[in-house]
Design an enzyme around this catalytic site. Structure first.
Site, mmCIF file in Angstrom:
data_model
loop_
_atom_site.group_PDB
_atom_site.id
_atom_site.type_symbol
_atom_site.label_atom_id
_atom_site.label_comp_id
_atom_site.label_asym_id
_atom_site.label_seq_id
_atom_site.Cartn_x
_atom_site.Cartn_y
_atom_site.Cartn_z
ATOM 1 C CG ASP A 45 -2.183 -0.821 0.997
ATOM 2 O OD1 ASP A 45 -2.424 -1.241 -0.152
ATOM 3 O OD2 ASP A 45 -2.915 -1.052 1.963
ATOM 4 C CG ASN A 115 -4.438 6.061 3.101
ATOM 5 O OD1 ASN A 115 -5.275 5.819 2.239
ATOM 6 N ND2 ASN A 115 -3.531 5.182 3.473
#
Length: 255
Positions: A45, A115
């Protein structure tokens, strides 16, 4: 993604990802990044976030294959049938957060986060933060280890670890979450409209230093941090059918 035949591969520096890169480019070729139909990112990620930030000016969709330890934004790794998988892939479009942080010496730092943007204490004492939303002070003083503003795509990451809510990908909201709040002790954060402009002011930064972080890019000794969603930037992420972000976010809540 119908007709995706021209691929640019990017890989993290790990041995596993580099080995996969060599095999995949030998098999499928390596297109010019400016002319590719799709970018395939090989890693975890963290590398996916790096790839999205590095390629956001191209508006080229990114398909991740997991060669790392965490792969919430990635698809399973498989060398076979890649063209067919890309042709059948589902696309999710997300907008990043834009951060503007001013340090105690007056330096301005800007960054983007897919994020979350987080503020964390950088000394032995708890941070003291004042929180404003759209120009109106909503909390005069939050005493805590930190606070963060998360997108739906990032709501299962640090936000969830800090007991923040998981947000549906198309919900049009952001999660404002405290990290180890001491006062008010029972405050559980807030859900804000995606268009909200959030400002954090660090109270007594000399005695209680705070750092800001936008997806792993830290800024130390911040005095104010302003955050808003950036609708002009689109990140296009591809997932195998039935394994898109919406499904992953729902599944995470029943794990």
């Amino acid at each position: 993604m119908p007709g995706a035949t021209s691929i640019t591969f990017r890989a993290s520096e790990t041995e596993t990802a580099q080995s996969a890169l060599a095999r995949l480019t030998a098999r499928y070729g390596q297109a010019d990044p400016d002319r590719a139909d799709v970018i395939v990112a090989l890693g975890g990620d963290g590398f996916m976030l790096e790839t999205l930030n590095a390629t956001m000016d191209r508006d080229t969709p990114v398909y991740g294959m997991n060669c790392g330890t965490i792969g919430f934004l990635m698809n399973e790794f498989d060398e076979d049938g890649l063209i067919e998988r890309l042709s059948a892939a589902e696309e999710a479009v997300i907008n990043p957060l834009a951060m503007r942080a001013v340090t105690t010496d007056g330096t301005v730092h800007e960054g983007l986060a897919i994020n979350e943007v987080s503020l964390l204490r950088a000394g032995p004492q708890a941070a003291k933060l004042r929180i404003s939303v759209d120009g109106r002070v909503r909390m005069e003083e939050l005493v805590c280890d930190g606070a963060l503003l998360s997108t739906p795509a990032g709501s299962t990451a640090y936000n969830y670890s800090a007991h923040g809510p998981i947000l549906p990908i198309g919900s049009g909201v952001l999660a404002l979450t405290a990290v180890a709040a001491f006062r008010p002790r029972r405050w559980r954060g807030a859900i804000l409209p995606k268009a909200a402009h959030v400002k954090f002011e660090v109270l007594n930064p000399a005695k209680r230093p705070v750092m800001a972080d936008a997806d792993g890019r830290p800024v130390r000794d911040v005095e104010t941090v302003e955050i808003r969603s950036e609708p002009e930037i689109r990140h296009r992420i591809l997932f195998d059918p039935g394994h898109g972000l919406e499904e992953r976010l729902i599944r995470e809540q029943f794990a």
